[in-house]
Enzyme design. Structure first.
Site, PDB file in Angstrom:
ATOM      1  N   GLU A   1      13.740 146.955  36.793  1.00 51.86           N
ATOM      2  CA  GLU A   1      14.917 146.615  36.268  1.00 51.86           C
ATOM      3  C   GLU A   1      16.145 147.065  36.812  1.00 51.86           C
ATOM      4  O   GLU A   1      16.178 148.072  37.435  1.00 51.86           O
ATOM      5  CB  GLU A   1      14.679 147.310  34.589  1.00 51.86           C
ATOM      6  CG  GLU A   1      14.798 148.793  34.574  1.00 51.86           C
ATOM      7  CD  GLU A   1      14.254 149.199  33.267  1.00 51.86           C
ATOM      8  OE1 GLU A   1      13.542 148.706  32.635  1.00 51.86           O
ATOM      9  OE2 GLU A   1      14.896 150.452  33.129  1.00 51.86           O
TER      10      GLU A   1
ATOM     11  N   CYS B   1      23.210 149.846  38.104  1.00 55.56           N
ATOM     12  CA  CYS B   1      22.023 150.747  38.325  1.00 55.56           C
ATOM     13  C   CYS B   1      20.871 149.881  38.927  1.00 55.56           C
ATOM     14  O   CYS B   1      20.438 148.806  38.241  1.00 55.56           O
ATOM     15  CB  CYS B   1      21.925 151.488  37.184  1.00 55.56           C
ATOM     16  SG  CYS B   1      20.647 152.504  37.107  1.00 55.56           S
TER      17      CYS B   1
ATOM     18  N   CYS C   1       7.116 155.026  39.792  1.00 50.21           N
ATOM     19  CA  CYS C   1       7.752 156.154  40.329  1.00 50.21           C
ATOM     20  C   CYS C   1       6.239 157.233  40.473  1.00 50.21           C
ATOM     21  O   CYS C   1       5.688 157.278  39.799  1.00 50.21           O
ATOM     22  CB  CYS C   1       8.699 156.592  39.868  1.00 50.21           C
ATOM     23  SG  CYS C   1       9.526 158.294  40.518  1.00 50.21           S
TER      24      CYS C   1
ATOM     25  N   CYS D   1       7.596 162.869  36.375  1.00 48.22           N
ATOM     26  CA  CYS D   1       8.548 163.728  35.050  1.00 48.22           C
ATOM     27  C   CYS D   1       8.000 163.417  34.103  1.00 48.22           C
ATOM     28  O   CYS D   1       8.035 162.163  33.822  1.00 48.22           O
ATOM     29  CB  CYS D   1      10.027 163.363  35.575  1.00 48.22           C
ATOM     30  SG  CYS D   1      10.717 163.461  37.149  1.00 48.22           S
TER      31      CYS D   1
ATOM     32  N   CYS E   1       9.692 161.024  31.453  1.00 44.47           N
ATOM     33  CA  CYS E   1      10.206 159.696  31.551  1.00 44.47           C
ATOM     34  C   CYS E   1       9.139 158.647  31.664  1.00 44.47           C
ATOM     35  O   CYS E   1       7.980 158.932  32.292  1.00 44.47           O
ATOM     36  CB  CYS E   1      10.798 159.802  33.173  1.00 44.47           C
ATOM     37  SG  CYS E   1      10.968 158.213  33.824  1.00 44.47           S
TER      38      CYS E   1
ATOM     39  N   CYS F   1      15.455 155.432  31.885  1.00 46.75           N
ATOM     40  CA  CYS F   1      14.917 154.542  33.007  1.00 46.75           C
ATOM     41  C   CYS F   1      13.413 154.076  32.996  1.00 46.75           C
ATOM     42  O   CYS F   1      12.563 154.927  32.389  1.00 46.75           O
ATOM     43  CB  CYS F   1      15.140 155.342  34.171  1.00 46.75           C
ATOM     44  SG  CYS F   1      14.190 156.724  34.670  1.00 46.75           S
TER      45      CYS F   1
END
Ligand code: SF4
Length: 367
Positions: A108, A121, A128, A132, A135, A359
């Site tokens: 995105e 952004c 990823c 974390c 997230c 995110c």
């Protein structure tokens, strides 16, 4: 929590996206055109269409001979990003797009118009590997690295939309690009650097943006921060710190088990020293987790006297998550204590909250 350190430099496992004009340097573009049986000067012509006019459909490039259009289209403009969903918020000044990549992976990008600037952004990876726990993207793991053209294409698409006047506020240009979408940019280092060069090389070689308008974020891959320091770029480095002490940071940002707070801050100060650019410290304020007054003081002590700016991010909770935003009074006290240490701080404007601002959240839902 154990660190996903084996994933830090993991190579993408899926197939490579097809080659696109924006993957290539200007010399490589000339070579590619010659290899396609075209004159080398077409490289400049095509670059002007793509980077200057945001065109990627050779049917619209009317100065190309009819016979060349398909060949060049197939060879240098494969479709890389297909919009799956577009959502607007903030009265049409924020536009979030979920893209499907050639292999079905979803990423995105978000375009945000503010008075006097427009920020895009972008995602640098599908998924990823940094894990974390607060997230949404981190929960699903890394799918693969994006190519330079897949990254640049997000900005070109945003530029096209903005130039068309479809974003509230009328036609405009993107002034800032932040690598804060999906992914850890420095885990896809070479490609991200190529993308930054495409964004900042003058038209028609690139989009002609200012290097100072580009921000590259990282959770703290120290060897890559040191490499970036030597790159000769003047982009802003944003360090997602989220905790000033190793005990908590080991949990919130698992890569901290490999590179500790002191080490990552040392690398950040070396970057600031070399580039004379203020390092941006990103700190997601999470209720009763990292927002205590003593942690504000500890953070203030560690940052005081350095070329730094703190961005406090009110956490946008992901569905079903135990992590949530700080109480307003705790947020105010955190700001006050940092300021008392002489550390400049702002609370980030949380754009696009109503369309899933955290995110990776939107793409996670689509998936
Ligand atoms: S917060 Fe950023 S680095 Fe951490 S898992 Fe999410 S996308 Fe990756």
């Amino acid at each position: 929590m154990s660190a996903p350190v084996d994933l830090v430099f993991a190579a993408p496992r899926r197939g490579k996206p097809p080659r696109h004009l924006a993957d290539l340097s200007s010399d490589e573009r000339r070579e590619a055109l010659v290899a396609l049986g075209e004159p080398a000067y077409r490289a400049r012509q095509l670059s002007t269409h793509y980077f200057g006019r945001y065109l990627d459909d050779t049917a619209e490039m009317t100065d190309l001979p009819q016979a060349s259009r398909d060949r060049i289209g197939d060879g240098l403009f494969p479709p890389l990003l297909t919009p799956v969903r577009t959502l607007t918020a903030d009265g049409g000044a924020t536009v979030k797009t979920v893209w499907r990549l050639f292999d079905g992976a979803l990423v995105e990008s978000v375009l945000m118009r503010y008075p006097g600037r427009v920020t895009m952004c972008v995602s640098s990876q599908a998924g990823c590997g940094m894990a974390c726990p607060f997230c949404a993207t981190g929960q699903a793991g890394l799918t693969r690295n994006l190519s330079a053209a897949e990254i640049v294409g997000q900005v070109v698409a945003g530029s096209r939309l903005l130039a068309s006047g479809e974003v509230a506020g009328g036609p405009g240009r993107i002034s800032n690009v932040v690598f804060m979408g999906m992914g850890e940019p420095l885990a896809n280092y070479r490609t991200v650097i190529s993308a930054v060069r495409r964004l900042t090389d003058p038209v028609p070689d690139g989009l002609g943006m200012s290097q100072r308008g580009v921000t590259v974020s990282t959770v703290g891959l120290v060897p890559r921060i040191r490499q970036l320091t030597e790159e000769g770029l003047s982009v802003t480095l944003a360090l997602s710190l989220h905790a000033p002490d190793d005990e908590l940071r080991d949990e919130l940002v698992p890569v901290n088990t490999r590179w500790k707070v002191a080490e990552v801050l040392d690398a950040a100060w070396a970057y600031a020293e070399q580039t004379k650019r203020r390092v941006s410290i990103e700190y997601a304020l999470i209720r009763d987790i990292n927002d205590q007054a003593w942690r504000a003081d500890l953070l203030g002590e560690k940052l005081a006297g350095h070329l730094v700016h703190v961005n406090l991010i009110p956490l946008n909770p992901t569905p079903g998550s135990k992590w949530t935003a700080s109480r307003p009074e705790d947020e105010r006290e955190f700001v006050r204590r940092l300021e008392a240490h002489g550390v400049p701080v702002t609370v980030r404007d949380t754009r696009g909250q109503e369309i899933d601002g955290a995110c990776g959240q939107l793409a996670a839902k689509e998936a």
